[in-house]
Motif scaffolding. Structure first.
Motif, PDB file in Angstrom:
ATOM      1  N   UNK A 118     -25.656  76.864  27.420  1.00 42.22           N
ATOM      2  CA  UNK A 118     -26.515  75.829  28.000  1.00 42.22           C
ATOM      3  C   UNK A 118     -26.595  75.946  29.518  1.00 42.22           C
ATOM      4  N   UNK A 119     -25.447  76.078  30.162  1.00 47.18           N
ATOM      5  CA  UNK A 119     -25.402  76.009  31.625  1.00 47.18           C
ATOM      6  C   UNK A 119     -25.586  77.355  32.305  1.00 47.18           C
ATOM      7  N   UNK A 120     -25.146  78.426  31.655  1.00 47.64           N
ATOM      8  CA  UNK A 120     -25.253  79.742  32.258  1.00 47.64           C
ATOM      9  C   UNK A 120     -24.199  80.005  33.316  1.00 47.64           C
ATOM     10  N   UNK A 121     -23.231  79.109  33.423  1.00 49.00           N
ATOM     11  CA  UNK A 121     -22.216  79.232  34.464  1.00 49.00           C
ATOM     12  C   UNK A 121     -20.841  78.923  33.874  1.00 49.00           C
ATOM     13  N   UNK A 122     -19.884  79.826  34.093  1.00 48.60           N
ATOM     14  CA  UNK A 122     -18.550  79.680  33.520  1.00 48.60           C
ATOM     15  C   UNK A 122     -17.849  78.402  34.002  1.00 48.60           C
ATOM     16  N   UNK A 123     -17.925  78.114  35.295  1.00 44.78           N
ATOM     17  CA  UNK A 123     -17.274  76.924  35.838  1.00 44.78           C
ATOM     18  C   UNK A 123     -17.896  75.648  35.266  1.00 44.78           C
ATOM     19  N   UNK A 124     -19.233  75.614  35.211  1.00 44.54           N
ATOM     20  CA  UNK A 124     -19.906  74.453  34.617  1.00 44.54           C
ATOM     21  C   UNK A 124     -19.537  74.310  33.144  1.00 44.54           C
ATOM     22  N   UNK A 125     -19.421  75.432  32.451  1.00 48.66           N
ATOM     23  CA  UNK A 125     -19.060  75.401  31.022  1.00 48.66           C
ATOM     24  C   UNK A 125     -17.655  74.833  30.842  1.00 48.66           C
ATOM     25  N   UNK A 126     -16.725  75.243  31.699  1.00 45.28           N
ATOM     26  CA  UNK A 126     -15.364  74.706  31.625  1.00 45.28           C
ATOM     27  C   UNK A 126     -15.367  73.205  31.878  1.00 45.28           C
ATOM     28  N   UNK A 127     -16.112  72.775  32.898  1.00 53.48           N
ATOM     29  CA  UNK A 127     -16.205  71.343  33.214  1.00 53.48           C
ATOM     30  C   UNK A 127     -16.815  70.557  32.054  1.00 53.48           C
ATOM     31  N   UNK A 128     -17.913  71.069  31.505  1.00 57.55           N
ATOM     32  CA  UNK A 128     -18.567  70.388  30.385  1.00 57.55           C
ATOM     33  C   UNK A 128     -17.642  70.278  29.179  1.00 57.55           C
ATOM     34  N   UNK A 129     -16.896  71.348  28.906  1.00 55.21           N
ATOM     35  CA  UNK A 129     -15.986  71.350  27.759  1.00 55.21           C
ATOM     36  C   UNK A 129     -14.871  70.331  27.977  1.00 55.21           C
ATOM     37  N   UNK A 130     -14.313  70.299  29.170  1.00 59.24           N
ATOM     38  CA  UNK A 130     -13.250  69.325  29.466  1.00 59.24           C
ATOM     39  C   UNK A 130     -13.783  67.898  29.411  1.00 59.24           C
ATOM     40  N   UNK A 131     -14.973  67.675  29.964  1.00 56.09           N
ATOM     41  CA  UNK A 131     -15.562  66.329  29.920  1.00 56.09           C
ATOM     42  C   UNK A 131     -15.830  65.898  28.485  1.00 56.09           C
ATOM     43  N   UNK A 132     -16.229  66.850  27.656  1.00 57.59           N
ATOM     44  CA  UNK A 132     -16.476  66.549  26.242  1.00 57.59           C
ATOM     45  C   UNK A 132     -15.200  66.035  25.577  1.00 57.59           C
ATOM     46  N   UNK A 133     -14.083  66.709  25.841  1.00 56.90           N
ATOM     47  CA  UNK A 133     -12.824  66.276  25.235  1.00 56.90           C
ATOM     48  C   UNK A 133     -12.317  64.962  25.826  1.00 56.90           C
ATOM     49  N   UNK A 166     -21.855  65.382  21.947  1.00 51.85           N
ATOM     50  CA  UNK A 166     -21.290  64.872  23.204  1.00 51.85           C
ATOM     51  C   UNK A 166     -21.546  65.878  24.326  1.00 51.85           C
ATOM     52  N   UNK A 167     -21.242  67.142  24.068  1.00 49.04           N
ATOM     53  CA  UNK A 167     -21.414  68.176  25.089  1.00 49.04           C
ATOM     54  C   UNK A 167     -22.880  68.299  25.507  1.00 49.04           C
ATOM     55  N   UNK A 210     -17.179  75.183  21.613  1.00 53.79           N
ATOM     56  CA  UNK A 210     -17.736  74.294  22.627  1.00 53.79           C
ATOM     57  C   UNK A 210     -17.905  75.004  23.963  1.00 53.79           C
ATOM     58  N   UNK A 211     -16.918  75.810  24.332  1.00 56.45           N
ATOM     59  CA  UNK A 211     -17.032  76.538  25.590  1.00 56.45           C
ATOM     60  C   UNK A 211     -18.225  77.495  25.543  1.00 56.45           C
ATOM     61  N   UNK A 212     -18.386  78.241  24.436  1.00 59.10           N
ATOM     62  CA  UNK A 212     -19.530  79.165  24.317  1.00 59.10           C
ATOM     63  C   UNK A 212     -20.846  78.403  24.371  1.00 59.10           C
ATOM     64  N   UNK A 213     -20.899  77.260  23.693  1.00 54.05           N
ATOM     65  CA  UNK A 213     -22.110  76.436  23.698  1.00 54.05           C
ATOM     66  C   UNK A 213     -22.405  75.950  25.112  1.00 54.05           C
ATOM     67  N   UNK A 214     -21.390  75.458  25.807  1.00 55.72           N
ATOM     68  CA  UNK A 214     -21.563  74.978  27.182  1.00 55.72           C
ATOM     69  C   UNK A 214     -22.019  76.113  28.096  1.00 55.72           C
ATOM     70  N   UNK A 215     -21.466  77.289  27.877  1.00 59.19           N
ATOM     71  CA  UNK A 215     -21.844  78.443  28.693  1.00 59.19           C
ATOM     72  C   UNK A 215     -23.294  78.846  28.428  1.00 59.19           C
TER      73      UNK A 215
END
Length: 170
Positions: free
Chosen positions: A30-45, A68-69, A23-28
């Motif tokens: 999609x977003x291209x940004x590590x912080x956004x990827x972390x936020x998206x992954x946490x929001x997904x959970x 969801x992500x 999920x983190x790799x997928x979020x990264x």
């Protein structure tokens, strides 16, 4: 704690353990940004925890979590998306083209250049392992549009990869 809540906690812990990296790799991607990827992954959970009862078959967890992500990401960027054409010509035979190997950073750089309308179906196809029909249904776009966007995205990336490898090996 009731046995149902305890079971949900165990199920969620298992989902995190099994799917967090994906999920983190997928979020990264999609977003291209590590912080956004972390936020998206946490929001997904967080959403998964609230809606865990909707997941009837744990074998479908990967797809459910990716959906969801992706929906969170699309909601976040929906105001920013401006349709961009990558040109009207594309070669359906490019479907069979093998893309050169790139490291993660090179791949992310190329994906960031790809407009959202093309990046999302591409990542759904490769990360979520969705069929063209499933992508068409999920994004509410015609099947032919999915096919052309995937072909154009692959062609776009192949051009970028070729340019990158030429630059790197010069």
């Amino acid at each position: 704690m009731s046995s149902q809540n305890h079971q949900n906690s165990e199920d969620l812990a298992l989902l995190v353990e099994q799917h967090y990296q994906l999920l983190f790799r997928y979020a990264y991607r999609l977003s291209g940004d590590r912080t956004d990827a972390e936020d998206l992954t946490q929001q997904t959970y967080l959403i998964a925890q609230k809606k865990l009862s909707q997941l009837r078959d744990m074998r479908l967890a990967r797809s459910w979590l990716c959906t969801i992500l992706r929906n969170l990401f699309l909601k976040k960027v929906s105001q920013k998306i401006i349709p961009v054409s990558l040109g009207q010509t594309f070669d359906v035979a490019a479907e069979e083209t093998v893309l050169p190997e790139l490291n993660s950073q090179e791949l992310q750089y190329a994906l960031k250049e790809l407009p959202e309308d093309f990046r999302v179906p591409l990542l759904m196809f490769y990360f979520e392992e969705r069929s063209y029909k499933e992508i068409s249904t999920e994004l509410s776009i015609p099947l032919g549009t999915v096919m052309s966007r995937l072909a154009r995205a692959k062609s776009f990336l192949q051009e970028r990869f070729s340019a990158l490898s030429t630059t790197i090996h010069s």
